[in-house]
Design a protein around this motif. Structure first.
Motif, PDB file in Angstrom:
ATOM      1  N   LYS A 274       3.762  -3.410  -9.968  1.00  0.00           N
ATOM      2  CA  LYS A 274       4.406  -1.988  -9.338  1.00  0.00           C
ATOM      3  C   LYS A 274       4.779  -2.444  -8.069  1.00  0.00           C
ATOM      4  O   LYS A 274       4.851  -1.626  -7.125  1.00  0.00           O
ATOM      5  N   GLN A 275       5.514  -3.490  -7.731  1.00  0.00           N
ATOM      6  CA  GLN A 275       5.933  -3.758  -6.486  1.00  0.00           C
ATOM      7  C   GLN A 275       7.255  -2.951  -6.314  1.00  0.00           C
ATOM      8  O   GLN A 275       7.449  -2.426  -5.071  1.00  0.00           O
ATOM      9  N   ASN A 276       8.018  -2.642  -7.249  1.00  0.00           N
ATOM     10  CA  ASN A 276       9.162  -1.646  -6.858  1.00  0.00           C
ATOM     11  C   ASN A 276       8.728  -0.226  -6.806  1.00  0.00           C
ATOM     12  O   ASN A 276       9.762   0.522  -5.859  1.00  0.00           O
ATOM     13  N   THR A 277       7.404   0.239  -6.930  1.00  0.00           N
ATOM     14  CA  THR A 277       6.972   1.396  -6.809  1.00  0.00           C
ATOM     15  C   THR A 277       6.420   1.436  -5.378  1.00  0.00           C
ATOM     16  O   THR A 277       6.641   2.368  -4.774  1.00  0.00           O
ATOM     17  N   PHE A 278       5.972   0.412  -4.826  1.00  0.00           N
ATOM     18  CA  PHE A 278       5.215   0.558  -3.721  1.00  0.00           C
ATOM     19  C   PHE A 278       5.702  -0.369  -2.427  1.00  0.00           C
ATOM     20  O   PHE A 278       5.235  -0.229  -1.329  1.00  0.00           O
ATOM     21  N   ALA A 279       6.517  -1.408  -2.874  1.00  0.00           N
ATOM     22  CA  ALA A 279       6.879  -2.140  -1.799  1.00  0.00           C
ATOM     23  C   ALA A 279       6.243  -2.732  -0.921  1.00  0.00           C
ATOM     24  O   ALA A 279       6.148  -2.660   0.193  1.00  0.00           O
ATOM     25  N   ASN A 280       5.011  -3.272  -1.440  1.00  0.00           N
ATOM     26  CA  ASN A 280       3.863  -3.656  -0.815  1.00  0.00           C
ATOM     27  C   ASN A 280       3.445  -5.067  -0.335  1.00  0.00           C
ATOM     28  O   ASN A 280       2.600  -5.619   0.187  1.00  0.00           O
ATOM     29  N   ARG A 281       4.769  -5.803  -0.448  1.00  0.00           N
ATOM     30  CA  ARG A 281       4.727  -7.311  -0.046  1.00  0.00           C
ATOM     31  C   ARG A 281       4.485  -7.720   1.466  1.00  0.00           C
ATOM     32  O   ARG A 281       5.205  -7.053   2.300  1.00  0.00           O
ATOM     33  N   THR A 282       3.430  -8.270   1.569  1.00  0.00           N
ATOM     34  CA  THR A 282       2.959  -8.594   3.017  1.00  0.00           C
ATOM     35  C   THR A 282       2.703 -10.133   3.012  1.00  0.00           C
ATOM     36  O   THR A 282       2.566 -10.725   2.142  1.00  0.00           O
ATOM     37  N   LEU A 283       2.783 -10.629   4.251  1.00  0.00           N
ATOM     38  CA  LEU A 283       1.980 -11.993   4.457  1.00  0.00           C
ATOM     39  C   LEU A 283       0.682 -11.761   4.991  1.00  0.00           C
ATOM     40  O   LEU A 283       0.273 -10.829   5.717  1.00  0.00           O
ATOM     41  N   PRO A 284       0.022 -13.067   4.960  1.00  0.00           N
ATOM     42  CA  PRO A 284      -1.489 -12.923   5.403  1.00  0.00           C
ATOM     43  C   PRO A 284      -1.468 -12.546   6.951  1.00  0.00           C
ATOM     44  O   PRO A 284      -0.629 -13.197   7.753  1.00  0.00           O
TER      45      PRO A 284
END
Length: 381
Positions: A274-284
């Motif tokens: 669901k990355q396209n839905t939420f754009a949730n990518r983070t770094l630690p």
């Protein structure tokens, strides 16, 4: 003999997202310490880590996991010996069966009859594919117009040599020929939120653009639905048995590269659900890497009591403090002294991890870890 174990601890905040769904589409959860937590399965993060390898390592050093091994080997045979292209599928089937890999007819499709497949996902390194293709080509040349016979002992040997770094790290199981199994050198824990986490629902509508432009139509949505999501600060943990890794690879330089690649990929990767839905990518927010010579130690015990809103400071500040305290207490209780350690963190709120591992940047951590691994592997030779 002194062992070399690399433990990787990660604290990472993920905004509203659904990066790992269960069979109903809900974000995965687990109960830990009596509290419902957000969870990301180890399989999901292993897959993300392995996918990240492709941007970090030459393709020739990686493997392919597939049921379509006949097709893959046939392509390799045809590429290396165009004169045998027409027979490549038969040669591939004969060679794989000689190696002890059982094949079966896949589900029928329209058009050309499909090639046989293995009954399970089979992990083969590209070096193994090339070696098996060379064996098949040699056998075909020796047979001439007669039926091709591939030496079984040689085929098995070639399928068990020159493991790629991903096979050496994640292992290989061959159900019908256990001689070809490879014990995994890396283990990955299910990621858990350090706090209680609830699942929420996003109600959405999708507008029919053409209908919207028609003044005689109503403005109703063309589609409605809901998608479940959660948000969390995750504790992630993985460990690498460097000695087993070196046994699998048989090459100290490859072992160092595999450890460095795994740590970088595990730290910076994220499952794509669901990355396209939420754009949730983070770094630690924080990373702690410890080298041990006794055993792997998962520090999830720091979060058995879920962090609550009543804890002082931000959630990540509380999590860093809990991790540092628990790590220190475990080391004191069990007379455990890591050989080396490094920490990476965003901002001063993660500085407390410097008590367990020297504070630095990710690139420096990777290089220092590689130097330590290389020295310790060399000392065992």
């Amino acid at each position: 003999m002194t062992r070399t174990i690399v433990d990787i601890h990660v604290l990472q905040t993920v905004p509203p997202s659904n990066i790992n769904r269960d069979d109903t589409g809900s974000p995965k959860t687990a109960t830990y310490g009596g509290t419902r937590r957000a969870r990301v399965s180890s399989q999901a993060w292993k897959r993300a880590t392995r996918d990240a390898f492709t941007a970090m390592v030459e393709t020739a050093k990686l493997g392919v996991r597939t049921k379509r091994v006949v097709e893959l080997l046939a392509e390799t045979i045809a590429t290396r010996s165009p004169a045998h292209a027409e027979r490549s599928a038969v040669l591939a089937k004969t060679t794989l069966e000689a190696a002890g890999i059982k094949l079966k007819e896949p589900r029928k499709k329209n058009g050309e009859p499909p090639l046989e497949e293995s009954a399970y996902l089979l992990f083969l390194s590209r070096a193994q594919l090339v070696s098996l293709a060379a064996l098949a080509i040699t056998a075909a040349k020796e047979a001439g117009d007669a039926a091709v016979v591939v030496d079984k002992k040689e085929a098995k040997a070639r399928a068990d040599q020159a493991h790629s770094i991903d096979i050496a790290l994640f292992g290989r199981m061959v159900a019908d020929n256990t001689d070809l199994n490879v014990d995994a050198a890396a283990q990955v824990a299910h990621a858990l939120s350090v706090h209680e986490a609830a699942t929420e629902y996003d109600y959405y509508t999708a507008v029919d653009d053409h209908k919207r432009d028609d003044p005689e139509e109503d403005a109703g949505a063309g589609m409605i639905g809901t998608v479940e999501f959660t948000s969390s600060t995750l504790y992630r943990y993985a460990t690498v048995d460097v000695d087993r890794l070196n046994d699998n690879l048989g090459d100290p330089a490859a072992t160092r590269e595999a450890v460095e690649t795994f740590v970088r990929a595990f730290v910076t990767s994220m499952p794509t659900g669901k990355q396209n839905t939420f754009a949730n990518r983070t770094l630690p927010d924080a990373v702690l890497v410890l080298v041990r010579e006794t055993q792997s130690i998962n520090l999830i015990g720091a979060f058995e009591d879920a962090i609550t809103d009543r804890d002082n400071g931000s959630r990540i500040t509380a999590a860093v403090g809990r991790l540092a305290d628990h790590g220190r207490e475990v080391h004191e209780a069990y007379d455990e002294q890591p050989v080396a350690g490094w920490s990476v963190g965003v901002g001063e709120r993660t500085a407390e991890l410097g008590e367990l591992g020297q504070r630095t940047t990710l690139d420096t951590l990777i290089t220092s870890l590689g130097d330590t691994v290389a020295d310790r592997v060399q000392a065992t030779l």
